[in-house]
Design an enzyme around this catalytic site. Structure first.
Site, PDB file in Angstrom:
ATOM      1  N   ASP A  15      -3.697  24.928  67.981  1.00 60.21           N
ATOM      2  CA  ASP A  15      -3.165  26.280  68.185  1.00 60.21           C
ATOM      3  C   ASP A  15      -2.323  26.286  69.453  1.00 60.21           C
ATOM      4  O   ASP A  15      -2.827  26.047  70.548  1.00 60.21           O
ATOM      5  CB  ASP A  15      -4.354  27.249  68.307  1.00 60.21           C
ATOM      6  CG  ASP A  15      -3.927  28.708  68.238  1.00 60.21           C
ATOM      7  OD1 ASP A  15      -4.570  29.469  67.527  1.00 60.21           O
ATOM      8  OD2 ASP A  15      -2.958  29.073  68.933  1.00 60.21           O
ATOM      9  N   ASP A 113       2.434  28.737  64.693  1.00 60.65           N
ATOM     10  CA  ASP A 113       1.822  28.148  65.880  1.00 60.65           C
ATOM     11  C   ASP A 113       0.428  27.575  65.613  1.00 60.65           C
ATOM     12  O   ASP A 113      -0.356  27.429  66.529  1.00 60.65           O
ATOM     13  CB  ASP A 113       1.756  29.188  67.002  1.00 60.65           C
ATOM     14  CG  ASP A 113       0.987  30.430  66.595  1.00 60.65           C
ATOM     15  OD1 ASP A 113       0.630  30.561  65.421  1.00 60.65           O
ATOM     16  OD2 ASP A 113       0.742  31.271  67.480  1.00 60.65           O
ATOM     17  N   GLU A 114       0.134  27.263  64.370  1.00 62.24           N
ATOM     18  CA  GLU A 114      -1.205  26.784  64.041  1.00 62.24           C
ATOM     19  C   GLU A 114      -1.180  25.759  62.930  1.00 62.24           C
ATOM     20  O   GLU A 114      -0.371  25.868  62.005  1.00 62.24           O
ATOM     21  CB  GLU A 114      -2.062  27.936  63.513  1.00 62.24           C
ATOM     22  CG  GLU A 114      -2.722  28.781  64.548  1.00 62.24           C
ATOM     23  CD  GLU A 114      -3.603  29.807  63.873  1.00 62.24           C
ATOM     24  OE1 GLU A 114      -4.626  29.422  63.313  1.00 62.24           O
ATOM     25  OE2 GLU A 114      -3.212  30.988  63.883  1.00 62.24           O
TER      26      GLU A 114
END
Length: 388
Positions: A15, A113-114
Site C-alpha cells: 500500500d 495504490d494497492e
DNA sequence: TCTGGGGTCCTAGGACCC
DNA sequence: TCTGGGGTCCTAGGACCC
C-alpha cells in the site's frame, strides 16, 4: 488467458503511502514536508469538492480524505492545494505495478495504490524489505502487510503504517472515509494490553498465530468488508468485537444478513479469507460518469442536456474500449442528498451512442424531478467479454 | 463547511412462466 | 369464486471499497 491460482505460502499487501501527495512530491521536491492537499481543481474555495489525499503534515491539522476542501482550508490555512491529475497517477501506478512484477511474486492490482502479492518463499519480511527499498528508488514509500490470506495481509498493513503520521491501525474506528489514501486519526494501535510490538515500522505480519491477540478486542468495523452500517446492525445483535463475531451463531447471522452475507461475516471474524491472487487484468462490468454541479439544477432542459452529455461521454469511452452496453442507468441526487437510480435493459446489446443517449433520457423521464438536483450520473452495464 | 467520483457485489420484490 | 411451488429475469436499493 491462464489464471495463476497456485497456492501461495504468503500474501503481501503493498500500500503506497499518501499516494497522490507522494506523486506531487516527486515532481515538486520543494513541497516535501509541507502540508499538501490534493483534490478538485486545486482551488480551496471551490464548493462541493473534497480532499482526495492529504500529506501527513496536513493530516496533523485534522485534514482527512473526503473532507470538503473549504473545511480543509479552514483547518490548515497554510496548506498548498493542488488539483487532481488522474493521468499522472495512472502512469505512476503502472510504474509501481511493473516494479512489483519484477519480484518473484504474482501481482493482483487492487487499485492505483494497492496490490496483493502471492509469494512462495521462506522469509516474507526479507522480501517486504526488498520491495520497500525498490519503491524508495521510485521516490515513493509504501507499507507492507504480510498475512496467510488476503484479509490478514490487508489488515496487517494497517499495523504496518507509521504511527503518529495520521494513519490508523485497524480497529481504531476509521472505516472507509471513501477515498484512497485515506487515513484516520492516529491513536496508538492497542489491543487493550498496550502498544503492539512492531507496529508502525512499515512491515507487519498478521497470521492465525497472532490473530486473536491483535484483533479479538477490536470493533467489528476494523474488518475489511464491515463498514459502519453492518457494524451497527451487528451491535444491535450484541456483537461489538471481532471475538464476539467469531463466537456468534452462524444461523443467526444468516437470518439477519442473508444466506451469503451472514456466514461471510462469521468467516471474517475468524480472520479467514481468500488466498487466490488473480493476475489477469480486471475486466469492468460497468462504467459510469457522474457530476456534482457547483449549483443545483432546476431547469428541466438543462437537466436533460447534462444527462445527454454524461451519457455521450461514457458511451464514447465504452465504445473506445470495444465494449457493448446492455443496460443504461441514471442516477439523480437531489439537494437534500437523496439519491435515486433507475435503469433500463436495452432491447438488444448495442454500441450505438445515439441509442444509449436516447435511452438515458427515457430513463430520466421516469424520475419526478420535483426538487433541485445536485448530482446527475449515467451508468452503463456491459456485456461480459468472451473468455479468451 | 454540509457531504466527490468510480467501482463491485448482494438482497429483495414483482412479473412471468411452467 | 380455488391453490401450490419453483425458476428466471428485471429493477431498485443497500453496503462496501478505493
Amino acid at each position: 488467458m491462464r489464471y495463476d491460482v497456485l497456492v501461495a505460502r504468503w500474501l503481501l499487501h503493498v500500500d503506497l503511502d499518501q499516494f497522490q501527495a507522494a506523486v506531487e512530491f516527486r515532481r515538486h521536491r520543494e513541497l516535501r514536508g509541507l502540508p499538501v492537499i490534493v483534490g478538485g481543481n486545486g482551488d480551496p474555495a471551490e464548493p462541493r469538492k473534497v480532499v482526495t489525499c492529504a500529506s501527513y503534515p496536513a493530516r496533523s491539522f485534522g485534514v482527512r480524505a473526503g473532507m470538503p476542501l473549504r473545511q480543509a482550508a479552514r483547518l490548515c490555512p497554510d496548506a498548498i492545494f493542488l488539483p487532481l491529475d488522474m493521468a499522472t497517477y495512472e502512469e505512476v501506478s503502472a510504474e509501481v505495478m511493473d516494479l512489483l512484477r519484477t519480484f518473484p511474486v504474482r501481482v493482483e492490482v487492487l487499485g492505483w495504490d494497492e496490490a496483493f502479492l502471492a509469494a512462495d518463499i521462506d522469509d516474507p519480511e526479507r522480501l517486504a524489505r526488498e520491495i520497500r527499498g525498490a519503491i524508495t528508488e521510485l521516490d515513493l514509500t509504501c507499507s507492507i502487510g504480510i498475512g496467510d490470506n488476503k484479509l490478514r495481509a490487508k489488515l496487517a498493513t494497517g499495523f504496518a503504517k507509521a504511527v503518529g503520521k495520521g494513519v490508523a491501525a485497524p480497529g481504531t474506528g476509521e472505516a472507509a472515509t471513501g477515498a484512497s489514501g485515506s487515513g484516520g486519526a492516529a491513536p496508538e494501535p492497542v489491543t487493550g494490553d498496550g502498544p503492539v510490538p512492531g507496529a508502525g515500522t512499515g512491515i507487519f505480519r498478521l497470521t492465525a498465530d497472532n490473530w486473536s491477540a491483535l484483533m479479538a478486542g477490536r470493533p467489528t468495523s476494523a474488518l475489511w468488508g464491515i463498514g459502519s452500517r453492518i457494524a451497527k446492525r451487528l451491535s444491535e445483535l450484541g456483537i461489538d468485537t471481532v471475538a464476539q463475531l467469531a463466537a456468534a451463531d452462524r444461523d443467526r447471522l444468516a437470518a439477519a444478513f442473508g444466506p451469503s452475507t451472514g456466514p461471510y461475516l462469521w468467516v471474517l471474524g475468524h480472520g479467514a479469507g481468500d488466498t487466490d491472487v488473480v493476475t489477469a487484468p480486471h475486466v469492468p462490468v460497468g462504467r459510469s460518469k457522474s457530476e456534482t454541479f457547483p449549483r443545483d439544477l432546476t431547469d428541466r432542459a438543462e437537466i436533460e442536456t447534462q444527462v445527454a452529455r454524461l451519457a455521450t461521454a461514457v458511451a464514447e469511452e465504452v465504445a473506445a474500449d470495444g465494449r457493448i452496453t446492455t443496460r443504461v442507468g441514471v442516477i439523480v441526487r437531489t439537494s437534500t442528498f437523496f439519491t435515486r437510480t433507475k435503469q433500463r435493459k436495452l432491447p438488444a446489446p448495442t454500441t450505438d451512442i445515439a441509442e444509449i443517449v436516447h435511452t438515458a433520457l427515457e430513463v430520466l423521464g421516469r424520475f419526478e424531478l420535483d426538487r433541485p438536483i445536485r448530482l446527475l450520473g449515467v451508468r452503463l452495464e456491459l456485456v461480459p467479454l468472451d473468455p479468451p
